[in-house]
Design a protein around this motif. Structure first.
Motif, PDB file in Angstrom:
ATOM      1  N   GLU A  65      10.739  -7.378  -6.864  1.00  0.00           N
ATOM      2  CA  GLU A  65      10.300  -6.127  -6.244  1.00  0.00           C
ATOM      3  C   GLU A  65       9.663  -5.158  -7.224  1.00  0.00           C
ATOM      4  N   PHE A  66       9.041  -4.136  -6.640  1.00  0.00           N
ATOM      5  CA  PHE A  66       8.714  -2.899  -7.333  1.00  0.00           C
ATOM      6  C   PHE A  66       9.723  -1.851  -6.860  1.00  0.00           C
ATOM      7  N   HIS A  67      10.217  -1.034  -7.779  1.00  0.00           N
ATOM      8  CA  HIS A  67      11.028   0.111  -7.362  1.00  0.00           C
ATOM      9  C   HIS A  67      10.858   1.264  -8.340  1.00  0.00           C
ATOM     10  N   ASP A  87       0.806  -1.218   0.000  1.00  0.00           N
ATOM     11  CA  ASP A  87       0.000   0.000   0.000  1.00  0.00           C
ATOM     12  C   ASP A  87       0.842   1.272   0.000  1.00  0.00           C
ATOM     13  N   SER A  88       2.155   1.146  -0.046  1.00  0.00           N
ATOM     14  CA  SER A  88       3.056   2.303   0.021  1.00  0.00           C
ATOM     15  C   SER A  88       3.441   2.776  -1.373  1.00  0.00           C
ATOM     16  N   ALA A  89       3.494   4.100  -1.536  1.00  0.00           N
ATOM     17  CA  ALA A  89       3.846   4.707  -2.819  1.00  0.00           C
ATOM     18  C   ALA A  89       5.354   4.649  -3.047  1.00  0.00           C
ATOM     19  N   LEU A  90       5.733   4.666  -4.309  1.00  0.00           N
ATOM     20  CA  LEU A  90       7.134   4.729  -4.732  1.00  0.00           C
ATOM     21  C   LEU A  90       7.299   6.015  -5.524  1.00  0.00           C
ATOM     22  N   THR A  91       7.926   7.013  -4.918  1.00  0.00           N
ATOM     23  CA  THR A  91       7.980   8.336  -5.538  1.00  0.00           C
ATOM     24  C   THR A  91       9.383   8.887  -5.685  1.00  0.00           C
ATOM     25  N   GLN A  92      10.368   8.271  -5.024  1.00  0.00           N
ATOM     26  CA  GLN A  92      11.726   8.789  -5.056  1.00  0.00           C
ATOM     27  C   GLN A  92      12.711   7.683  -5.421  1.00  0.00           C
ATOM     28  N   ARG A  93      13.780   8.056  -6.081  1.00  0.00           N
ATOM     29  CA  ARG A  93      14.819   7.135  -6.471  1.00  0.00           C
ATOM     30  C   ARG A  93      15.746   6.865  -5.280  1.00  0.00           C
TER      31      ARG A  93
END
Length: 224
Positions: free
Chosen positions: A121-123, A96-102
């Motif tokens: 993974e998702f990244h 449920d957590s967003a991925l917004t930064q590298r």
């Protein structure tokens, strides 16, 4: 049809599995306020990760400024793992957590009794959200899957299926309609499966929020 009009669906997953689950993977909705130590072990290689159970989700956070990864330096990312049998399996994890930064990362970790492992993974690489998979065997990492996906915002559903030495990936935005993420072959004497959070070489913090991990071949609790 008769007029020559062609229709095409999304990629879907077809499974012929109908036998007994031998993996022993236990589904968990993380609906408690403490980690169930009878199922899970919290691993914190660097010693600065924060594990929180909110009563509805598991949160696994890493701070900025220090690297937490699974690559040439080995396993430095924190994880929550359960001991399993070396057998075929099919699991779904909802993030449920967003991925917004590298380079914020959240995914599934599969380990052997040695340091050999698989990360799936998702990244976010600074431009795209990606589905990524790599093996680490004898200290040598190898990228197996790295492809942009069309999931811009959470939730992110990740499905990992093992059949002998073949590993198949799929992802979804709703847990119903799935897109194939590819597959690869890797021999691995699996001893544990779980989830991890990471931030690559450490420029940013990240907290992976996990709603559930479900064994699709075992008893499945009602998912929220």
């Amino acid at each position: 049809d008769g007029d020559g009009v062609v229709g095409m669906s999304k990629d879907l997953i077809f499974s012929t599995f109908g036998g007994q689950d031998l993996s022993g993977i236990v589904s968990d909705e993380f609906s408690a306020t403490q980690l169930d130590s009878a199922i899970w072990t919290f691993n914190d290689p660097v010693g600065d990760a924060v594990l929180t159970l909110t009563g509805t989700q598991l949160e696994l956070g890493v701070p900025a400024g220090t690297g937490h990864d699974i690559w040439t330096d080995g396993l430095t990312a924190p994880s929550v793992m359960q001991q399993v049998n070396d057998a075929d399996f099919d699991v779904t994890v909802k993030f449920d957590s967003a991925l917004t930064q590298r380079i914020q990362q959240q995914g599934v970790l599969v380990q052997a009794v040695t340091e050999n492992l698989i990360r799936i993974e998702f990244h976010f690489d600074g431009a795209d959200t990606k589905l990524f998979a790599a093996t680490l065997v004898g200290g040598v990492p190898t990228t197996r899957v790295s492809s942009p996906i069309n999931l811009a915002v959470p939730p992110y559903y990740l499905r990992v299926t093992r059949f002998d030495d073949e590993w198949s990936l799929a992802y979804s935005s709703d847990g119903v309609s799935w897109t194939s993420g590819g597959s690869f072959e890797q021999s691995l004497a699996v001893t544990s499966v779980g989830v991890f959070s990471a931030n690559g070489w450490g420029p940013v913090e990240h907290t992976a929020t996990v709603d559930y991990l479900i064994n699709n071949r075992g008893p499945i609790p009602a998912a929220d």
